[in-house]
Design a protein around this motif. Sequence first.
Motif, PDB file in Angstrom:
ATOM      1  N   VAL A 182      -3.903 -32.165  12.924  1.00  0.00           N
ATOM      2  CA  VAL A 182      -4.229 -31.327  14.405  1.00  0.00           C
ATOM      3  C   VAL A 182      -2.834 -30.519  14.524  1.00  0.00           C
ATOM      4  O   VAL A 182      -3.014 -29.478  14.949  1.00  0.00           O
ATOM      5  CB  VAL A 182      -4.482 -32.362  15.579  1.00  0.00           C
ATOM      6  N   LEU A 183      -1.735 -31.087  14.702  1.00  0.00           N
ATOM      7  CA  LEU A 183      -0.605 -30.466  15.109  1.00  0.00           C
ATOM      8  C   LEU A 183      -0.479 -29.239  13.993  1.00  0.00           C
ATOM      9  O   LEU A 183       0.054 -28.222  14.410  1.00  0.00           O
ATOM     10  CB  LEU A 183       0.691 -31.358  15.052  1.00  0.00           C
ATOM     11  N   PHE A 184      -0.649 -29.709  12.430  1.00  0.00           N
ATOM     12  CA  PHE A 184      -0.557 -28.762  11.622  1.00  0.00           C
ATOM     13  C   PHE A 184      -1.388 -27.453  11.904  1.00  0.00           C
ATOM     14  O   PHE A 184      -0.951 -26.301  11.602  1.00  0.00           O
ATOM     15  CB  PHE A 184      -0.760 -29.215  10.137  1.00  0.00           C
ATOM     16  N   LEU A 185      -2.782 -27.713  12.207  1.00  0.00           N
ATOM     17  CA  LEU A 185      -3.568 -26.697  12.295  1.00  0.00           C
ATOM     18  C   LEU A 185      -3.530 -25.859  13.482  1.00  0.00           C
ATOM     19  O   LEU A 185      -3.472 -24.784  13.601  1.00  0.00           O
ATOM     20  CB  LEU A 185      -4.963 -27.252  12.607  1.00  0.00           C
ATOM     21  N   LEU A 186      -2.720 -26.385  14.726  1.00  0.00           N
ATOM     22  CA  LEU A 186      -2.631 -25.781  15.909  1.00  0.00           C
ATOM     23  C   LEU A 186      -1.267 -24.776  15.654  1.00  0.00           C
ATOM     24  O   LEU A 186      -1.156 -23.717  16.070  1.00  0.00           O
ATOM     25  CB  LEU A 186      -2.021 -26.917  16.930  1.00  0.00           C
ATOM     26  N   GLY A 187      -0.485 -25.247  14.717  1.00  0.00           N
ATOM     27  CA  GLY A 187       0.651 -24.272  14.284  1.00  0.00           C
ATOM     28  C   GLY A 187       0.064 -23.085  13.440  1.00  0.00           C
ATOM     29  O   GLY A 187       0.761 -22.025  13.603  1.00  0.00           O
ATOM     30  N   SER A 188      -0.811 -23.419  12.737  1.00  0.00           N
ATOM     31  CA  SER A 188      -1.517 -22.349  12.155  1.00  0.00           C
ATOM     32  C   SER A 188      -2.235 -21.360  12.927  1.00  0.00           C
ATOM     33  O   SER A 188      -2.258 -20.192  12.864  1.00  0.00           O
ATOM     34  CB  SER A 188      -2.567 -22.992  11.053  1.00  0.00           C
TER      35      SER A 188
END
Length: 386
Positions: free
Chosen positions: A127-133
């Motif tokens: 989730v954090l990685f995709l929010l960063g994306s």
Amino acid sequence: MAIGRSTTATATGTKAEPATSSSLRTDISPGTKRLSSLDAFRGWTMFWIVGGSALVAGLQALNANRVINALVYELNHSDWQGLRFYDLIWPSFMLMTGMSLPFSYAKRSLTQTHRQILMRVLRRFLVLFLLGSLRESIYFNRPYLIELSSALQPIAVAYLAAFLIVRRSWRFQAAVGAGILVFYALLLAFVPAPGVPAGSYDRNANLVLWTDLVTVGRVLPEHWGTVICTLPTISTTIVGMLLGELLMTNRSTASKMKTIGMVGLSGVVLGWALNPVIPIVMKIWTTSYGLASAGFACLMFLVFYWLVDVRGYRKLAFPFLVIGMNAVAIYMSESIIPWSNIVAIFTHSLGGTLGSFTPLFHAIAVLTIEWLVLYWMYERKIFLTA
């Protein structure tokens, strides 16, 4: 990082799995205690991102002087080599990521197995990685799946890496953190690349930027590094994890504060001592920068720990606590909701009346509206976490 909910120190005496020699520290104090200082420190750090810097810039527009000019200088990133206050924001979040980990692990260990907790950590990483994306794609106005110069994706990576050793001894954790910094320093010092001599820290020619060109095919504006300079951010997260474990022990408050202070001072001193050999450069997260910035982050947290959890000034810290408990929400909203542009519809029309006070008034208005939204969420116990 627990960019969201407040952290609670919880005893680890009862677990869903049998205790082993590799489990968390055994000198944990029984009972629970809310670590409000971590929420307040998170809110203080986020405050400068969502409106604090604009507030100081508004003061400069109203009445520039040496003090205000110095503050504005500190609230901008170093151009390349050097260290300013704004360069400490990202490391502070990495530190808080690590600090929250042993607390949350201890709490969940009471009702969940290690495998169940791991599944949650993997979900949170994604989730954090995709929010960063999402955040970077909005910023660049084009799809960006991997953007490790944005704080969220390195936080996700470091969070997962730290979790993998959360049950190991503090000596092992410290050795891993130190080993990563040493390895990274040796990598930049002795590994050459086409057109990049070994040991080069030049803005236009260093191993970090060369790696970015080879792996992701581009160099970011201002030459922020991405791929391999994510590695040393894990060390700062491990430092935070060690401090979190320390705060969970039954050692005296004075002893805890002394240890945090010594860790912070050691990092600052060692980082500046290395500066003549390994320059302090945030944009490629050199080892000297990693040490010095983690040290300053420890010292800043120490101030909040002393004021909020030791002295009990919780009311004084409340405005920052409201921000800190919904840091993910406000951080992402900055990309999705054009707060400043919306408020400007009303504030800029007053420019003829307010004159040089307009930028400051605008900054106050934006910050006030953002804080009131967060307070509304706080009152209704709406805490958005990854």
